[in-house]
Design a protein around this motif. Structure first.
Motif, PDB file in Angstrom:
ATOM      1  N   ALA A   3       0.860  -1.184   0.000  1.00 18.98           N
ATOM      2  CA  ALA A   3       0.000   0.000   0.000  1.00 18.98           C
ATOM      3  C   ALA A   3       0.895   1.233   0.000  1.00 18.98           C
ATOM      4  CB  ALA A   3      -0.916  -0.003   1.218  1.00 18.98           C
ATOM      5  N   ILE A   4       0.539   2.237  -0.786  1.00 12.41           N
ATOM      6  CA  ILE A   4       1.365   3.437  -0.911  1.00 12.41           C
ATOM      7  C   ILE A   4       0.546   4.689  -0.641  1.00 12.41           C
ATOM      8  CG2 ILE A   4       3.023   2.430  -2.539  1.00 12.41           C
ATOM      9  CD1 ILE A   4       1.452   3.773  -4.820  1.00 12.41           C
ATOM     10  N   GLY A   5       1.247   5.740  -0.270  1.00 12.02           N
ATOM     11  CA  GLY A   5       0.641   7.057  -0.166  1.00 12.02           C
ATOM     12  C   GLY A   5       0.989   7.863  -1.400  1.00 12.02           C
ATOM     13  N   ILE A   6      -0.007   8.574  -1.942  1.00 15.73           N
ATOM     14  CA  ILE A   6       0.221   9.392  -3.137  1.00 15.73           C
ATOM     15  C   ILE A   6      -0.180  10.832  -2.829  1.00 15.73           C
ATOM     16  CG2 ILE A   6      -0.381   9.806  -5.558  1.00 15.73           C
ATOM     17  CD1 ILE A   6      -1.031   6.849  -5.834  1.00 15.73           C
ATOM     18  N   ASP A   7       0.783  11.723  -2.866  1.00 16.76           N
ATOM     19  CA  ASP A   7       0.506  13.159  -2.744  1.00 16.76           C
ATOM     20  C   ASP A   7       0.370  13.700  -4.157  1.00 16.76           C
ATOM     21  OD1 ASP A   7       0.264  15.787  -2.097  1.00 16.76           O
ATOM     22  OD2 ASP A   7       2.280  16.020  -1.252  1.00 16.76           O
ATOM     23  N   TYR A   8      -0.867  13.746  -4.644  1.00 18.01           N
ATOM     24  CA  TYR A   8      -1.121  14.219  -6.010  1.00 18.01           C
ATOM     25  C   TYR A   8      -1.303  15.733  -5.944  1.00 18.01           C
ATOM     26  CZ  TYR A   8      -3.043  14.415 -10.726  1.00 18.01           C
ATOM     27  OH  TYR A   8      -3.252  14.707 -12.060  1.00 18.01           O
ATOM     28  N   GLY A   9      -0.226  16.451  -6.219  1.00 16.96           N
ATOM     29  CA  GLY A   9      -0.219  17.885  -5.982  1.00 16.96           C
ATOM     30  C   GLY A   9      -0.543  18.730  -7.190  1.00 16.96           C
ATOM     31  N   THR A  10      -0.688  20.016  -6.929  1.00 15.35           N
ATOM     32  CA  THR A  10      -0.946  20.990  -7.993  1.00 15.35           C
ATOM     33  C   THR A  10       0.294  21.198  -8.844  1.00 15.35           C
ATOM     34  OG1 THR A  10      -2.595  22.122  -6.637  1.00 15.35           O
ATOM     35  CG2 THR A  10      -1.646  23.371  -8.460  1.00 15.35           C
ATOM     36  N   SER A  11       1.437  21.342  -8.197  1.00 16.07           N
ATOM     37  CA  SER A  11       2.690  21.578  -8.911  1.00 16.07           C
ATOM     38  C   SER A  11       3.519  20.308  -9.067  1.00 16.07           C
ATOM     39  CB  SER A  11       3.528  22.637  -8.177  1.00 16.07           C
ATOM     40  OG  SER A  11       2.808  23.836  -8.040  1.00 16.07           O
ATOM     41  N   ASN A  12       3.619  19.534  -7.979  1.00 20.46           N
ATOM     42  CA  ASN A  12       4.431  18.318  -7.980  1.00 20.46           C
ATOM     43  C   ASN A  12       3.675  17.179  -7.316  1.00 20.46           C
ATOM     44  OD1 ASN A  12       7.221  19.403  -8.893  1.00 20.46           O
ATOM     45  ND2 ASN A  12       6.639  20.799  -7.254  1.00 20.46           N
ATOM     46  N   SER A  13       4.062  15.961  -7.643  1.00 25.02           N
ATOM     47  CA  SER A  13       3.461  14.779  -7.035  1.00 25.02           C
ATOM     48  C   SER A  13       4.559  13.902  -6.446  1.00 25.02           C
ATOM     49  CB  SER A  13       2.648  13.992  -8.066  1.00 25.02           C
ATOM     50  OG  SER A  13       1.515  14.738  -8.477  1.00 25.02           O
ATOM     51  N   GLU A  14       4.143  13.036  -5.504  1.00 26.39           N
ATOM     52  CA  GLU A  14       5.106  12.228  -4.770  1.00 26.39           C
ATOM     53  C   GLU A  14       4.443  10.919  -4.358  1.00 26.39           C
ATOM     54  OE1 GLU A  14       7.929  12.795  -0.791  1.00 26.39           O
ATOM     55  OE2 GLU A  14       6.352  14.244  -1.245  1.00 26.39           O
ATOM     56  N   VAL A  15       5.225   9.862  -4.252  1.00 22.74           N
ATOM     57  CA  VAL A  15       4.738   8.550  -3.814  1.00 22.74           C
ATOM     58  C   VAL A  15       5.679   8.019  -2.739  1.00 22.74           C
ATOM     59  CG1 VAL A  15       4.317   6.152  -4.495  1.00 22.74           C
ATOM     60  CG2 VAL A  15       3.669   8.014  -6.038  1.00 22.74           C
ATOM     61  N   VAL A  16       5.096   7.539  -1.627  1.00 21.18           N
ATOM     62  CA  VAL A  16       5.900   7.023  -0.505  1.00 21.18           C
ATOM     63  C   VAL A  16       5.311   5.701  -0.021  1.00 21.18           C
ATOM     64  CG1 VAL A  16       6.669   7.440   1.866  1.00 21.18           C
ATOM     65  CG2 VAL A  16       6.641   9.322   0.233  1.00 21.18           C
ATOM     66  N   TYR A  17       6.200   4.776   0.342  1.00 19.47           N
ATOM     67  CA  TYR A  17       5.810   3.499   0.959  1.00 19.47           C
ATOM     68  C   TYR A  17       6.334   3.485   2.390  1.00 19.47           C
ATOM     69  CZ  TYR A  17       6.118  -1.482   2.108  1.00 19.47           C
ATOM     70  OH  TYR A  17       6.011  -2.692   2.735  1.00 19.47           O
ATOM     71  N   PHE A  18       5.508   3.011   3.336  1.00 26.66           N
ATOM     72  CA  PHE A  18       5.895   2.921   4.742  1.00 26.66           C
ATOM     73  C   PHE A  18       5.744   1.476   5.201  1.00 26.66           C
ATOM     74  CE2 PHE A  18       4.802   3.536   9.352  1.00 26.66           C
ATOM     75  CZ  PHE A  18       6.043   4.014   9.750  1.00 26.66           C
ATOM     76  N   ASP A  19       6.828   0.907   5.735  1.00 26.93           N
ATOM     77  CA  ASP A  19       6.797  -0.503   6.134  1.00 26.93           C
ATOM     78  C   ASP A  19       6.479  -0.703   7.615  1.00 26.93           C
ATOM     79  OD1 ASP A  19       9.091   0.257   7.453  1.00 26.93           O
ATOM     80  OD2 ASP A  19      10.446  -1.026   6.302  1.00 26.93           O
ATOM     81  N   GLY A  20       6.111   0.382   8.283  1.00 26.47           N
ATOM     82  CA  GLY A  20       5.838   0.319   9.712  1.00 26.47           C
ATOM     83  C   GLY A  20       6.945   0.930  10.534  1.00 26.47           C
ATOM     84  N   ASN A  21       8.133   1.050   9.944  1.00 27.44           N
ATOM     85  CA  ASN A  21       9.286   1.640  10.635  1.00 27.44           C
ATOM     86  C   ASN A  21       9.929   2.777   9.842  1.00 27.44           C
ATOM     87  OD1 ASN A  21       9.464  -0.112  13.023  1.00 27.44           O
ATOM     88  ND2 ASN A  21       9.869  -1.729  11.517  1.00 27.44           N
ATOM     89  N   GLN A  22      10.088   2.543   8.524  1.00 27.18           N
ATOM     90  CA  GLN A  22      10.786   3.524   7.695  1.00 27.18           C
ATOM     91  C   GLN A  22       9.977   3.851   6.449  1.00 27.18           C
ATOM     92  OE1 GLN A  22      14.599   1.569   7.004  1.00 27.18           O
ATOM     93  NE2 GLN A  22      15.573   2.911   8.518  1.00 27.18           N
ATOM     94  N   HIS A  23      10.221   5.064   5.950  1.00 32.13           N
ATOM     95  CA  HIS A  23       9.602   5.485   4.698  1.00 32.13           C
ATOM     96  C   HIS A  23      10.553   5.224   3.537  1.00 32.13           C
ATOM     97  CE1 HIS A  23       7.206   8.038   7.494  1.00 32.13           C
ATOM     98  NE2 HIS A  23       6.252   7.765   6.636  1.00 32.13           N
ATOM     99  N   GLN A  24       9.993   4.788   2.416  1.00 31.53           N
ATOM    100  CA  GLN A  24      10.770   4.655   1.173  1.00 31.53           C
ATOM    101  C   GLN A  24      10.127   5.548   0.121  1.00 31.53           C
ATOM    102  OE1 GLN A  24      11.556   0.684  -0.275  1.00 31.53           O
ATOM    103  NE2 GLN A  24      12.033   1.405  -2.343  1.00 31.53           N
ATOM    104  N   HIS A  25      10.886   6.522  -0.340  1.00 26.04           N
ATOM    105  CA  HIS A  25      10.384   7.454  -1.355  1.00 26.04           C
ATOM    106  C   HIS A  25      10.614   6.851  -2.744  1.00 26.04           C
ATOM    107  CE1 HIS A  25       9.726  10.966   1.332  1.00 26.04           C
ATOM    108  NE2 HIS A  25      10.600  10.299   2.075  1.00 26.04           N
TER     109      HIS A  25
END
Length: 499
Positions: A3-25
């Motif tokens: 499962a991933i988080g998606i920041d779908y932005g106006t200028s820029n977008s980003e996707v991050v995965y969190f394994d419970g301890n650390q974030h992976q961009h």
């Protein structure tokens, strides 16, 4: 399944995965080294010929050709009746037969109709739906560079997110569904390649209120478009989380006790604010709505500052404020239309031949018209997005410098504009007053006063913004340090991991 988080932005977008301890961009743009951001703009283009026009338009052109043939037939018949010489009558008779053959040869008429339509057609005349269905897609820096190189080969959608809450026709809604689905599918593929596992679930950030004047109706439409796009992109489960609440989830991990926090998220398109209770023991909960004390949001993002900076500093060097021979000013709407990169109908009109002709006519009746010629270059060469992007770069440079010289040589050789921090502050005054008002509304709605404040989003890095908020409106509140560019998406990834 991940499962991933998606920041779908106006200028820029980003996707991050969190394994419970650390974030992976997730790296999204191969042309930008060590960057987890990608431009949200999309360039839809054609390498060769434009697509065949829709059947209805072709048939309308066929009917027009048949009417012209009918007129020729009637003229040939009249020539036959008026002719005295049998040989001349024979010529007219053969001409009538030939024209009748042309009239009934539908395949040939259709080919001719398509040729004529394509001969005069430009990309700007294609409907958004046809563009999405038939064009090629380029994302991030690749798309923006293609646009700068060949703007006439396609259309740049500068910020798809800004249109989702607007009053759209059904065909336009489906066009945005298809367009955003292609983006989300690309994000999903990047995540799967880098995580080396399938991605099935996404939590997508959303502003408190999407851009538009339709309020809850617009919000519902925007969520529906995004949901359809995510499903079309292959996500089996999708949910949405308001962006300031997502940012709050990220800072909650560092708190030691129950704390009421004010989160001010100032992004590229919107400013979103929430007052929320945070506590370590509540971190694992999926539903946190009972902890949200107040939330406000409005279209007050960095793009509005970019456009204001254009109007205050660049437009006067392009003819804004000049007088025509009759004493009236050059229409200021020329310059606001030039900046309308997030308004497809307005920008399409600005790039039209009629609009260019109007500017050219105004040029001929304007005192000291040299400056206005620069606006005509922007109109003819479709440089609006590039001008607004230059203003964005100037704004970012002035975060660390007192003054800069902005080169605009793509408009005119040696065309440079001096901009200093005083000019930047002046251009941001009206915008900042609206941001402060939005914060005051949130504080007034909350049943509890905040104990700490977190200011995040790209615009939070501006010294002008920090000074106006931390030293004035929010003075005395401890400021929580955070990653202004990544807090929202990291919070979305935390929520995704819970799901």
């Amino acid at each position: 399944m991940a499962a991933i988080g998606i920041d779908y932005g106006t200028s820029n977008s980003e996707v991050v995965y969190f394994d419970g301890n650390q974030h992976q961009h997730i790296q999204l743009d191969p042309q930008i080294e060590n960057s987890n951001k990608i431009r949200s703009s999309i360039f839809i283009y054609y390498e060769d010929e434009l697509p065949v026009p829709p059947a209805a338009i072709v048939e309308a052109k066929v009917s027009q050709l048949q009417r012209a043939i009918t007129r020729q037939i009637e003229k040939a018949k009249q020539g036959y009746y008026d002719a005295q010489d049998p040989r001349e009558q024979q010529i007219y008779s053969e001409q009538v037969d030939d024209l009748r053959g042309q009239f009934h040869n539908r395949p040939a008429l259709q080919r001719r109709a398509i040729q004529l339509l394509l001969k005069n057609m430009t990309v700007q005349e294609l409907s958004l739906q046809q563009l999405v269905e038939t064009g090629k897609f380029a994302f991030g820096e690749d798309g923006f560079r293609r646009f700068l190189k060949t703007p006439d080969k396609g259309r740049l959608i500068y910020s798809p997110k800004n249109f989702l809450g607007a009053n759209l026709e059904e065909s336009q809604k489906q066009a945005f569904v298809g367009m955003i689905a292609r983006q989300l599918e690309y994000f999903k593929q990047c995540a799967e390649q880098q995580l080396q596992q399938p991605v099935d679930t996404a939590v997508i950030g959303r502003p408190v209120r999407f851009h538009g004047t339709r309020f809850e109706t617009g919000n519902a439409q925007a969520i529906d478009i995004m949901t359809q796009a995510a499903n079309l992109a292959g996500f089996g489960q999708v949910s949405f989380l308001e962006e300031p609440i997502a940012a709050a989830y990220e800072i909650e991990r560092s708190l030691q006790k129950l704390t009421t926090a004010l989160v001010v998220d100032i992004g590229g398109g919107t400013t979103d604010i929430c007052c929320i209770d945070l506590a370590p023991e509540r971190y694992a909960r999926i539903d946190r709505q009972q902890d949200v004390l107040a939330v406000t949001g409005k279209r007050l993002g960095g793009m509005e500052c970019d456009k204001s900076l254009v109007l205050k500093t660049l437009a006067p060097q392009m003819g804004l404020g000049l007088q025509m021979h009759n004493g009236l000013p050059v229409p200021p709407t020329y310059f606001s239309d030039m900046c309308a990169v997030d308004d497809i109908p307005k920008l399409t009109r600005f790039f039209s031949d009629d609009y260019g002709l109007e500017i050219a006519q105004t040029l001929s009746i304007t005192k000291n018209p040299e400056l206005l010629k620069r606006l005509l270059v922007v109109q003819e060469e479709k440089l609006s997005a590039r001008v607004v992007n230059s203003a964005r770069m100037a704004k970012e440079l002035l975060s660390s410098k007192d003054a800069i010289t902005l080169p605009l040589h793509y408009i005119e050789p040696d065309f440079d504009v001096h901009i200093d921090n005083t000019m930047l502050k002046l251009s941001m005054q009206s915008w900042l007053s609206k941001v402060k008002s939005l914060i005051k509304d949130c504080l007034a709605q909350s049943s509890k006063a905040p104990e700490v404040v977190m200011i995040t989003g790209g615009m939070s890095l501006s010294p002008v913004v920090r000074e106006a908020l931390c030293e004035e409106l929010l003075a005395g509140l401890p400021l929580l340090e955070n990653d202004a560019f990544n807090s929202v998406c990291e919070g979305l990834a935390i929520q995704a991991a819970k799901l």
